[in-house]
Design a protein around this motif. Structure first.
Motif, PDB file in Angstrom:
ATOM      1  N   LEU A  92      -7.285   4.202 -37.997  1.00  0.00           N
ATOM      2  CA  LEU A  92      -5.975   4.813 -37.769  1.00  0.00           C
ATOM      3  C   LEU A  92      -5.608   4.817 -36.283  1.00  0.00           C
ATOM      4  N   VAL A  93      -6.499   5.349 -35.463  1.00  0.00           N
ATOM      5  CA  VAL A  93      -6.220   5.449 -34.030  1.00  0.00           C
ATOM      6  C   VAL A  93      -6.180   4.071 -33.395  1.00  0.00           C
ATOM      7  N   GLY A  94      -7.114   3.203 -33.779  1.00  0.00           N
ATOM      8  CA  GLY A  94      -7.151   1.858 -33.211  1.00  0.00           C
ATOM      9  C   GLY A  94      -5.920   1.048 -33.566  1.00  0.00           C
ATOM     10  N   THR A  95      -5.440   1.185 -34.798  1.00  0.00           N
ATOM     11  CA  THR A  95      -4.228   0.464 -35.206  1.00  0.00           C
ATOM     12  C   THR A  95      -3.013   0.969 -34.451  1.00  0.00           C
ATOM     13  N   LEU A  96      -2.920   2.285 -34.288  1.00  0.00           N
ATOM     14  CA  LEU A  96      -1.798   2.853 -33.536  1.00  0.00           C
ATOM     15  C   LEU A  96      -1.793   2.361 -32.091  1.00  0.00           C
ATOM     16  N   ILE A  97      -2.950   2.388 -31.446  1.00  0.00           N
ATOM     17  CA  ILE A  97      -3.038   1.915 -30.064  1.00  0.00           C
ATOM     18  C   ILE A  97      -2.736   0.424 -29.983  1.00  0.00           C
ATOM     19  N   LEU A 144     -16.494   2.883 -16.712  1.00  0.00           N
ATOM     20  CA  LEU A 144     -15.268   3.583 -17.108  1.00  0.00           C
ATOM     21  C   LEU A 144     -15.552   4.881 -17.860  1.00  0.00           C
ATOM     22  N   GLY A 145     -16.821   5.137 -18.164  1.00  0.00           N
ATOM     23  CA  GLY A 145     -17.186   6.361 -18.858  1.00  0.00           C
ATOM     24  C   GLY A 145     -16.884   6.332 -20.354  1.00  0.00           C
ATOM     25  N   LEU A 146     -16.769   5.140 -20.916  1.00  0.00           N
ATOM     26  CA  LEU A 146     -16.453   5.019 -22.339  1.00  0.00           C
ATOM     27  C   LEU A 146     -17.688   4.825 -23.213  1.00  0.00           C
ATOM     28  N   TYR A 147     -18.826   4.541 -22.588  1.00  0.00           N
ATOM     29  CA  TYR A 147     -20.035   4.253 -23.362  1.00  0.00           C
ATOM     30  C   TYR A 147     -20.441   5.453 -24.222  1.00  0.00           C
ATOM     31  N   ASP A 148     -20.740   5.168 -25.478  1.00  0.00           N
ATOM     32  CA  ASP A 148     -21.189   6.172 -26.442  1.00  0.00           C
ATOM     33  C   ASP A 148     -20.160   7.289 -26.634  1.00  0.00           C
ATOM     34  N   THR A 149     -18.882   6.902 -26.664  1.00  0.00           N
ATOM     35  CA  THR A 149     -17.801   7.850 -26.950  1.00  0.00           C
ATOM     36  C   THR A 149     -16.920   7.286 -28.064  1.00  0.00           C
ATOM     37  N   PHE A 150     -16.081   8.131 -28.604  1.00  0.00           N
ATOM     38  CA  PHE A 150     -15.151   7.710 -29.654  1.00  0.00           C
ATOM     39  C   PHE A 150     -14.223   6.607 -29.161  1.00  0.00           C
ATOM     40  N   TRP A 151     -13.786   6.707 -27.901  1.00  0.00           N
ATOM     41  CA  TRP A 151     -12.748   5.814 -27.383  1.00  0.00           C
ATOM     42  C   TRP A 151     -13.242   4.402 -27.131  1.00  0.00           C
ATOM     43  N   VAL A 152     -14.550   4.207 -27.082  1.00  0.00           N
ATOM     44  CA  VAL A 152     -15.054   2.858 -26.843  1.00  0.00           C
ATOM     45  C   VAL A 152     -14.742   1.927 -28.019  1.00  0.00           C
ATOM     46  N   MET A 153     -14.464   2.508 -29.177  1.00  0.00           N
ATOM     47  CA  MET A 153     -14.169   1.711 -30.360  1.00  0.00           C
ATOM     48  C   MET A 153     -12.686   1.368 -30.495  1.00  0.00           C
ATOM     49  N   VAL A 154     -11.823   2.008 -29.717  1.00  0.00           N
ATOM     50  CA  VAL A 154     -10.387   1.807 -29.922  1.00  0.00           C
ATOM     51  C   VAL A 154      -9.626   1.395 -28.669  1.00  0.00           C
ATOM     52  N   LEU A 155     -10.186   1.633 -27.483  1.00  0.00           N
ATOM     53  CA  LEU A 155      -9.447   1.343 -26.253  1.00  0.00           C
ATOM     54  C   LEU A 155      -9.754  -0.013 -25.612  1.00  0.00           C
ATOM     55  N   PRO A 156     -11.028  -0.339 -25.325  1.00  0.00           N
ATOM     56  CA  PRO A 156     -11.299  -1.528 -24.504  1.00  0.00           C
ATOM     57  C   PRO A 156     -10.849  -2.845 -25.125  1.00  0.00           C
ATOM     58  N   PHE A 157     -10.792  -2.925 -26.429  1.00  0.00           N
ATOM     59  CA  PHE A 157     -10.489  -4.197 -27.092  1.00  0.00           C
ATOM     60  C   PHE A 157      -9.171  -4.139 -27.865  1.00  0.00           C
ATOM     61  N   SER A 158      -8.266  -3.279 -27.423  1.00  0.00           N
ATOM     62  CA  SER A 158      -7.000  -3.096 -28.138  1.00  0.00           C
ATOM     63  C   SER A 158      -5.980  -4.187 -27.831  1.00  0.00           C
ATOM     64  N   VAL A 159      -6.055  -4.810 -26.652  1.00  0.00           N
ATOM     65  CA  VAL A 159      -5.122  -5.880 -26.295  1.00  0.00           C
ATOM     66  C   VAL A 159      -5.641  -7.190 -26.870  1.00  0.00           C
ATOM     67  N   ILE A 160      -4.897  -7.759 -27.804  1.00  0.00           N
ATOM     68  CA  ILE A 160      -5.292  -9.002 -28.468  1.00  0.00           C
ATOM     69  C   ILE A 160      -4.185 -10.033 -28.273  1.00  0.00           C
ATOM     70  N   THR A 161      -4.510 -11.095 -27.565  1.00  0.00           N
ATOM     71  CA  THR A 161      -3.501 -12.086 -27.189  1.00  0.00           C
ATOM     72  C   THR A 161      -2.832 -12.708 -28.407  1.00  0.00           C
ATOM     73  N   TYR A 162      -3.601 -12.953 -29.452  1.00  0.00           N
ATOM     74  CA  TYR A 162      -3.028 -13.583 -30.646  1.00  0.00           C
ATOM     75  C   TYR A 162      -1.927 -12.710 -31.240  1.00  0.00           C
ATOM     76  N   TYR A 163      -2.137 -11.410 -31.307  1.00  0.00           N
ATOM     77  CA  TYR A 163      -1.118 -10.511 -31.831  1.00  0.00           C
ATOM     78  C   TYR A 163       0.136 -10.552 -30.961  1.00  0.00           C
ATOM     79  N   ILE A 164      -0.056 -10.629 -29.646  1.00  0.00           N
ATOM     80  CA  ILE A 164       1.081 -10.688 -28.728  1.00  0.00           C
ATOM     81  C   ILE A 164       1.887 -11.960 -28.948  1.00  0.00           C
TER      82      ILE A 164
END
Length: 303
Positions: A92-97, A144-164
Motif C-alpha cells: 500500500l505505502v510503496g504503491t502510493l509513493i 541514510l539511516g534506512l537500514y533495518d527500518t520499514f522505509w527501506v522497503m518503500v523509499l530507496p527503490f520507488s523511482v522506476i524509469t520504466y514506469y516514468i
C-alpha cells in the motif's frame, strides 16, 4: 433504400476461409490459455490433495484425497500473519509513493516546454542500463539511516524509469495539447491543470502503474533479505521462504518412513505457500483489468 440499409446493418456473412482462420486462431488461443492456466490450477488442487496422491502422480485434473494438512501446518506459524500484515503495508505505502514520484515525473517529461527535457530523459535512462551495484547501495542505505527500518522497503527503490517512460508516453499520446491551451485561457496554473484535468483523465495509467508496483512489492523478497534483520519487519515472501527452507532441512535430516512423510509434507506446504502468496493479487486483478488493458494499449492506438 431501406432494404440496403437493413442489409448493411445486418450481420456480415463470413466466407469459408474466414471461418477456418477464426477456428485456428481460437484453437491456438485456447491452447495457450490452457498452457498458462494449468500450472496455477495444478498448484491449487495439489495444495488440497493428499500428499501421497500428489507424490504418486494421481493428481492431474481433480483433488485426490482432500486434505488441509499443508494449510494447517502453515497457519501454525505466528510469523506468517505478521508477514502478511507487513507485505500489505509495504504494498500500500510503496504503491502510493511510487505513484507520487513517477507520475509527476512522467508528466513533466511529456511537456515539450520543459527546459532541459532532453538531459532529464538521459539522466533517467542511465540507471536502466547501469547501477551502482549492491555494495555501494548497501552503504548508501546505511548512511541514510534506512537500514533495518520499514522505509527501506518503500523509499530507496520507488523511482522506476520504466514506469516514468510509460507514463510519459500516455501523457504525450493520450492528452490533447488543446486541453492545456484551454486551461491556460481559463487561468489555470500548471499545478491546477495537473491535479484538476490530467489526473482525472489518467485513471488507466494510474491503475496500470499501481498494479505493477503492488505486484512488485508483494513479490519482493531480495531487498528484505539484504536490508532487513528484524524478523518483525520481514514480508510474507521472506517468511514463506524461511518456512520452506526449514521444512526441507528438517526432512533431509530424517531417515526411513519419517523422512518420506516429511518430504511429502514439505511439498504440500510449498503448494500451500504459493496459493497463500498469490491469492490476494489474483483477487485484485479483475477490478483493475479494464484500466490495465486500456493503459497498456493507449500508446499503440494513438499516434
Amino acid at each position: 433504400m431501406s432494404t440496403g440499409i437493413k442489409h448493411r446493418a445486418g450481420k456480415i456473412k463470413k466466407s469459408r476461409e474466414d471461418r477456418i482462420f477464426d477456428f485456428c486462431i481460437y484453437t491456438i488461443a485456447g491452447l495457450l490459455t490452457l498452457i498458462a492456466l494449468y500450472p496455477i490450477y495444478f498448484v491449487v488442487i495439489a495444495s488440497f490433495s493428499d500428499p501421497k496422491a500428489v507424490s504418486a502422480g494421481d493428481v492431474v485434473l481433480f483433488v485426490s484425497g482432500f486434505s488441509l494438512k499443508g494449510y494447517k501446518h502453515l497457519l501454525q506459524y505466528a510469523e506468517l500473519w505478521r508477514g502478511y500484515l507487513n507485505t500489505i503495508l509495504y504494498a500500500l505505502v510503496g504503491t502510493l509513493i511510487c505513484l507520487v514520484v513517477n507520475i509527476p515525473a512522467g508528466y513533466a517529461l511529456s511537456r515539450k516546454d520543459l527546459y532541459g527535457r532532453k538531459w532529464f530523459v538521459i539522466f533517467y535512462m542511465i540507471p536502466m542500463f547501469f547501477s551502482g551495484g549492491l555494495i555501494p547501495t548497501y552503504i548508501n542505505i546505511q548512511k541514510l539511516g534506512l537500514y533495518d527500518t520499514f522505509w527501506v522497503m518503500v523509499l530507496p527503490f520507488s523511482v522506476i524509469t520504466y514506469y516514468i517512460i510509460v507514463a510519459r508516453t500516455f501523457f504525450t499520446t493520450g492528452l490533447p495539447e488543446d486541453l492545456w491551451e484551454a486551461a491556460q485561457i481559463d487561468g489555470a496554473s500548471t499545478l491546477r491543470y495537473f491535479f484538476s484535468v490530467v489526473l482525472p483523465l489518467s485513471k488507466a495509467i494510474l491503475a496500470v502503474i499501481a498494479l505493477w508496483s503492488a505486484v512488485g512489492q508483494w513479490n519482493s523478497y531480495f531487498n528484505a533479505m539484504i536490508y532487513l534483520r528484524n524478523s518483525n519487519l520481514q514480508p510474507l515472501q521472506l517468511v514463506l521462504r524461511n518456512i520452506l527452507i526449514n521444512n526441507q532441512t528438517a526432512s533431509s535430516m530424517m531417515t526411513g518412513t519419517a523422512a518420506s512423510e516429511a518430504r511429502e509434507l514439505s511439498d504440500l506446504i510449498k503448494y500451500g505457500a504459493i496459493v497463500i502468496s498469490s491469492a490476494p493479487i489474483m483477487c485484485m486483478y479483475p477490478f483493475v483489468q479494464k484500466y490495465f488493458n486500456q493503459g497498456v494499449m493507449v500508446g499503440s492506438l494513438k499516434g
